[in-house]
Design a protein around this motif. Structure first.
Motif, short mmCIF file in Angstrom:
data_model
loop_
_atom_site.label_atom_id
_atom_site.label_comp_id
_atom_site.label_asym_id
_atom_site.label_seq_id
_atom_site.Cartn_x
_atom_site.Cartn_y
_atom_site.Cartn_z
N ALA A 390 -7.63 13.46 -20.92
CA ALA A 390 -8.79 13.69 -20.05
C ALA A 390 -9.29 12.37 -19.48
CB ALA A 390 -9.90 14.38 -20.83
N PHE A 391 -9.46 12.31 -18.17
CA PHE A 391 -10.02 11.14 -17.52
C PHE A 391 -11.24 11.55 -16.72
CE2 PHE A 391 -5.87 9.51 -18.46
CZ PHE A 391 -6.03 8.13 -18.56
N HIS A 392 -12.18 10.62 -16.62
CA HIS A 392 -13.35 10.83 -15.76
C HIS A 392 -12.97 10.39 -14.35
CE1 HIS A 392 -16.59 10.84 -19.15
NE2 HIS A 392 -15.75 11.84 -19.22
N VAL A 393 -13.09 11.31 -13.40
CA VAL A 393 -12.58 11.08 -12.05
C VAL A 393 -13.68 11.31 -11.02
CG1 VAL A 393 -10.96 11.93 -10.31
CG2 VAL A 393 -10.22 11.68 -12.68
N VAL A 394 -13.72 10.42 -10.03
CA VAL A 394 -14.56 10.60 -8.85
C VAL A 394 -13.64 10.95 -7.69
CG1 VAL A 394 -16.04 9.46 -7.17
CG2 VAL A 394 -16.43 9.10 -9.61
N VAL A 395 -14.00 11.95 -6.91
CA VAL A 395 -13.21 12.33 -5.74
C VAL A 395 -13.92 11.83 -4.49
CG1 VAL A 395 -12.39 14.26 -4.34
CG2 VAL A 395 -12.17 14.34 -6.83
N LYS A 435 -18.75 4.73 -15.60
CA LYS A 435 -18.89 6.18 -15.53
C LYS A 435 -17.65 6.88 -14.97
CE LYS A 435 -23.93 6.11 -15.09
NZ LYS A 435 -25.10 6.51 -14.27
N ALA A 436 -16.69 6.10 -14.51
CA ALA A 436 -15.48 6.70 -13.94
C ALA A 436 -14.27 5.84 -14.27
CB ALA A 436 -15.62 6.86 -12.43
N ASP A 437 -13.16 6.49 -14.59
CA ASP A 437 -11.91 5.78 -14.86
C ASP A 437 -11.13 5.51 -13.60
OD1 ASP A 437 -12.32 5.87 -17.67
OD2 ASP A 437 -11.64 7.95 -17.69
N VAL A 438 -11.20 6.43 -12.66
CA VAL A 438 -10.39 6.29 -11.45
C VAL A 438 -11.04 7.10 -10.32
CG1 VAL A 438 -8.92 8.28 -12.01
CG2 VAL A 438 -8.02 6.46 -10.54
N ILE A 439 -10.84 6.65 -9.09
CA ILE A 439 -11.27 7.38 -7.90
C ILE A 439 -10.01 7.92 -7.22
CG2 ILE A 439 -12.42 7.28 -5.66
CD1 ILE A 439 -14.05 4.92 -6.70
N ILE A 440 -10.02 9.20 -6.92
CA ILE A 440 -8.93 9.79 -6.14
C ILE A 440 -9.47 10.04 -4.75
CG2 ILE A 440 -7.37 11.74 -5.92
CD1 ILE A 440 -7.34 11.95 -8.94
N SER A 441 -8.88 9.38 -3.76
CA SER A 441 -9.46 9.36 -2.41
C SER A 441 -8.44 9.83 -1.37
CB SER A 441 -9.91 7.94 -2.07
OG SER A 441 -10.35 7.86 -0.73
N VAL A 450 -13.77 0.31 -8.87
CA VAL A 450 -13.02 1.20 -9.76
C VAL A 450 -11.61 1.38 -9.19
CG1 VAL A 450 -12.92 3.53 -10.73
CG2 VAL A 450 -15.13 2.41 -10.40
N ASP A 451 -10.60 1.42 -10.07
CA ASP A 451 -9.24 1.69 -9.62
C ASP A 451 -9.19 2.99 -8.84
OD1 ASP A 451 -7.38 -0.38 -10.70
OD2 ASP A 451 -8.35 0.21 -12.58
#
Length: 690
Positions: A390-395, A435-441, A450-451
Motif C-alpha cells: 500500500a502506498f499513499h498516492v496523490v493524483v 503525506k504522500a509517497d508518490v504523485i501519479i500525474s 515528491v517523486d
C-alpha cells in the motif's frame, strides 16, 4: 474575461511564431486598444499564478515566456463562470434551466447560474419565452414561486436534443444537458450491441442523436419526468427500441414504459443507417487461444495470471492483429527494449509458449509483436505484485474531475493505493512529502518535492510498468513501510465478506438479497466510471438462466453434442441454422481447441456466420463423449456460445474459464438435480469472482 480573451490565450499557447497587436486586431475585428485591454486581463492571470507576464516590444510585437503555456492549468471552470455569454447563449442556457427544473425557478436563480444580474434576465425574458414557444412550450409564472415550463414531455426532450446538437455550443450550455460519464458509456455499449443484434447500423450522426436522446431520457426519468401517452403504431424499429430500453433501464436504474418504447422507435425509424462491412470472424477463437496462452505462461512463471481481466482483454486485442494476414506497423516504444532486457524470464516463457499462437498464424510473427506480448505479461505481473504493497498516492490531472476519477478507478483496481488527494498539476509543488509517497500525474510536473510518474489517463500497459518501476525504486531507495494495515476496504472486498454470511443466514433468499446488497454497496463506493464502463458486458449467470440449461442429455457423438447444445439458441432466435453447421466444421478443421478444461467444451463460430445475438446454452450429457482432446476427454458439459462482437460476451467467458479451474464448481454442476439448481450454482460461484 470574455470569449475573445479566452480565444487569444488558446491561440498564443498553440502558435510559435511572433504575433502583433495589429494581427489580433484584424483577426478579431476590434480596435488595438481592445486587444491591449485583453492582454492586460491575461497578464493579471499570469501574475496571480506566478507566471511571467506578456511583454510588448516595438511594433506591438507580443513576447511571451516559454512558461506561458502553463496558463492552461489555471483555465478551469472559473473561466466558464467569468465568460460573458452573448444574449442568444443566455437565452439558450436559461431555457435549458427552466426545462430541467421540476417545479419552479426564480429569475434570481437563473441570473446566478448565468453570472449576470436579475435585470439582465428580465430583459431577456421575452426572447426566452419566444424561443421556447417555437417548440410548443410555454413559460408560466407564479408570483410567489417563480417560473416553470409547461408542455408535453416529448416536446421538452426534443427541445433539449435540438440544443445539444447545435454546433459551437457554449460549454455552459453543454454542462446543463450533460450525460453522466458512466451512463454515456453504458448507453453507447447498449446501442452498439443492439445494432449488431438487429443488423441495423446507424450513421455517426444518427448514432449521436440517439445517444443524446437516451442520455436526456435517463436524466429526465431520474428527475421523475416521464413521457405522456403516445398513439401506439407499428413500425419496424419497435423491437430494437424495446431491446435498447430494456438494458438502458436495467443498467441506468430507471423505469421505462410502452410510451418510451414507442417514442424511441419513431426516432429510430427516422434515423439513417449504413451497410455494415463484414467483421473479423475469428474473435472467439483468438480469445480461446489467449486463455490457453495465459494458462501456460502462468504455469511457467509460477504466478496465476488467469484472474487479470485487463490482461486477458488487452492480450486478446493484441493477438487479433498478430493473427492477421498482413502485419501492422507497430510503433517503436522507448520502454519496450528496457522492459525486455529487465525481464528475460518473461521473454523466455513467451518464446517457449509461442507455439500456441503460431499454429494459428499464416505468417511469421515479427520480433516486435513478440516483444509487445511480453510487455502485456510484464504489465500483468506488475499489477499482481503491486496489489501487495500500500502506498499513499496523490493524483494530479489537468483534464478535469471526470478524467481524474477514471484514472483513480483504474489505479485502485490493480494497485493497493490509498488516494490521499486529487490536485491540479500546478499544485504539485505544495504536496507535503510526509503525506504522500508518490504523485501519479497526467502531465510532467515542475518543482515537485515528491517523486512522480507520468501516465496517460487511460493507463496503458506501459503505464502500469512505469508505475510499477517507480514503486520498486521507491521501495528500494526509501525502505517504505507497506502501510497494509491502513488499507481501506473496497466494494469487492466488502461483498466477498458479506456473501458467505448472507448465504449462511438465508440460503433460500441469497440470490435476491445479494442483488440488492451489491447495488447498495457499489452505490456507496461510487463505483460509476469504471464499473459502468464495463457493466453492459453481461455476466455468465445473465447468459445462462434456467431456460438455457438442460441436464442429462443423451447423444452418441461430439457432433450430436454440439447440435443439442445449440438447439435452444436456434429455437429462441439467437443463431441461424448455418451457425450449427459452421461450429462443427470449425472443430473438424481446427481440432478440439474448444475443449477448455477437462470435461468442458465451448463450441462456437466466428462473427457473421449466423449469430444473431449474444447468448449461451449449457447441456450436461448423460454419457460423456470424446472430442479428441486427449487428457481433456471425455466431455461431460457442452456450452454453446453465440457472439456478436468482440467484447459483449467477454466478461461471461472470462468468468466461466476461471470458474472451471475450481474443482468444487464442476462437482457442484454434476450433482445438481434441476436447471434451476445449476443456474444458482453458476451465479453463486460467479459472485466470488466479482
Amino acid at each position: 474575461m470574455n470569449k475573445r480573451t479566452l480565444s487569444i490565450i488558446q491561440e498564443l499557447c498553440e502558435i510559435s511564431h511572433l504575433v502583433t497587436i495589429d494581427d489580433l486586431s484584424k483577426e478579431y475585428n476590434v480596435s488595438q486598444r481592445t486587444i491591449r485591454n485583453d492582454l492586460t486581463s491575461i497578464n493579471d492571470i499570469l501574475r496571480e499564478n506566478g507566471l511571467k507576464e506578456i511583454e510588448l516590444k516595438s511594433g506591438g510585437t507580443i513576447v511571451r515566456d516559454n512558461s506561458f503555456v502553463d496558463i492552461r492549468f489555471f483555465m478551469t471552470d472559473q473561466d466558464l463562470y467569468a465568460y460573458k455569454l452573448s444574449k442568444n447563449e443566455r437565452v439558450a442556457v436559461a431555457s435549458v434551466l427552466l426545462i430541467n427544473t421540476s417545479k419552479y425557478i426564480t429569475l434570481s436563480t437563473i441570473a446566478d447560474h448565468l453570472f449576470v444580474s436579475r435585470a439582465t434576465i428580465i430583459n431577456d425574458l421575452t426572447e426566452i419565452k419566444d424561443f421556447l414557444r417555437d417548440s410548443n412550450l410555454e413559460v408560466k409564472s407564479h408570483p410567489n414561486k417563480g417560473l416553470r415550463v409547461e408542455g408535453k414531455e416529448s416536446d421538452k426532450r426534443l427541445f433539449l436534443m435540438k440544443i445539444a446538437q447545435l454546433k459551437d455550443n457554449n460549454d455552459m450550455i453543454a454542462r446543463h444537458i450533460s450525460i453522466q460519464a458512466g451512463n454515456k458509456i453504458t448507453i453507447q455499449k447498449v446501442i452498439n450491441e443492439q445494432e449488431h443484434i438487429h443488423q441495423s447500423f446507424l450513421t455517426d450522426e444518427s448514432f449521436d442523436k440517439i445517444l443524446i436522446y437516451l442520455g436526456i431520457m435517463v436524466n429526465r426519468n431520474l428527475m421523475g419526468e416521464y413521457l405522456e401517452s403516445c398513439i401506439m403504431t407499428n413500425n419496424d424499429k419497435y423491437i430494437m427500441a424495446q431491446d435498447i430500453l430494456r438494458y438502458v433501464s436495467q443498467y441506468c436504474h430507471i423505469s421505462t414504459s410502452e410510451n418510451e418504447i414507442q417514442f424511441l422507435s419513431e426516432l429510430l425509424r427516422d434515423s439513417h443507417y449504413i451497410r455494415q462491412n463484414a467483421t473479423e470472424d475469428k474473435i472467439v477463437k483468438i480469445q480461446l487461444i489467449t486463455r490457453q496462452f495465459i494458462d501456460r505462461i502462468s504455469y511457467d512463471l509460477g504466478i496465476n495470471l488467469n484472474d487479470d481481466y485487463d490482461f486477458f482483454e488487452n492480450l486478446s486485442n493484441h493477438l487479433e492483429s498478430v493473427l492477421k494476414t498482413n502485419a501492422p506497423d507497430y510503433p517503436n516504444s522507448a520502454i519496450l527494449e528496457e522492459v525486455l532486457e529487465a525481464n528475460q524470464d518473461v521473454v523466455e516463457a513467451v518464446n517457449q509458449n509461442l507455439y500456441i499462437i503460431k499454429q494459428y498464424s499464416t505468417r511469421e510473427i515479427m520480433p516486435i509483436e513478440i516483444g509487445y506480448i511480453a510487455v502485456h505479461v510484464c504489465a500483468a505481473l506488475e499489477r499482481k505484485k503491486n496489489k501487495e504493497v500500500a502506498f499513499h498516492v496523490v493524483v494530479a490531472c489537468h483534464a478535469g474531475i471526470g478524467t481524474s476519477q477514471l484514472l483513480i478507478e483504474k489505479l485502485k483496481k490493480h494497485f493497493n493505493f490509498q488516494i490521499v488527494d486529487i490536485i491540479s498539476a500546478h499544485e504539485a509543488e505544495n504536496v507535503d512529502p510526509q503525506k504522500a509517497d508518490v504523485i501519479i500525474s497526467t502531465v510532467p510536473l515542475k518543482n515537485s518535492k515528491v517523486d512522480y510518474v507520468t501516465v496517460s489517463p487511460l493507463l496503458s500497459d506501459e503505464d502500469y510498468i512505469r508505475v510499477g518501476n517507480k514503486i520498486d525504486a521507491l521501495r528500494n531507495s526509501r525502505h517504505l513501510p507497506s502501510r497494509i494495515g491502513e488499507t481501506e476496504i473496497t466494494a469487492k472486498g466488502l461483498l466477498e465478506k458479506l456473501s458467505p454470511i448472507i448465504y449462511s443466514i438465508a440460503p433460500e433468499r441469497y440470490d435476491d438479497l445479494m442483488k440488492g446488497i451489491r447495488k447498495e454497496v457499489r452505490d456507496y463506493f461510487h463505483q460509476s466510471v469504471e464499473a459502468d464502463a464495463e457493466i453492459f458486458s453481461p455476466y455468465l449467470h445473465h447468459l445462462l438462466p434456467p431456460t438455457h440449461i438442460q441436464l442429462d442429455v443423451e447423444c452418441d457423438t461430439w457432433q450430436d453434442a454440439v447440435k443439442l447444445s445449440a438447439q435452444p439458441l436456434l429455437e429462441y432466435g439467437y443463431i441461424e441454422e448455418r451457425y450449427v453447421d459452421a461450429m462443427i466444421h470449425n472443430i473438424e478443421e481446427n481440432g478440439p481447441y474448444v475443449v477448455l478444461s477437462p470435461g468442458f467444451a465451448v463450441p462456437h463460430e466466428g462473427l457473421e456466420k449466423g449469430s444473431i445475438k449474444v447468448g449461451m446454452n449449457l447441456i450436461r450429457l448423460k454419457h460423456p463423449v470424446e472430442f479428441g482432446a486427449d487428457e481433456f476427454d471425455p466431455v461431460e458439459f457442452v456450452c454453446c456460445l453465440s457472439a456478436v462482437d468482440h467484447k459483449t460476451h467477454l466478461k461471461a467467458f472470462f468468468n466461466l474459464v476461471n470458474m472451471l479451474q475450481n474443482k468444487e464448481f464442476k462437482e457442484s454442476l454434476r450433482v445438481c438435480k434441476t436447471s434451476e439448481d445449476v443456474a444458482r450454482i453458476i451465479e453463486k460461484y460467479e459472485y466470488t469472482l466479482i
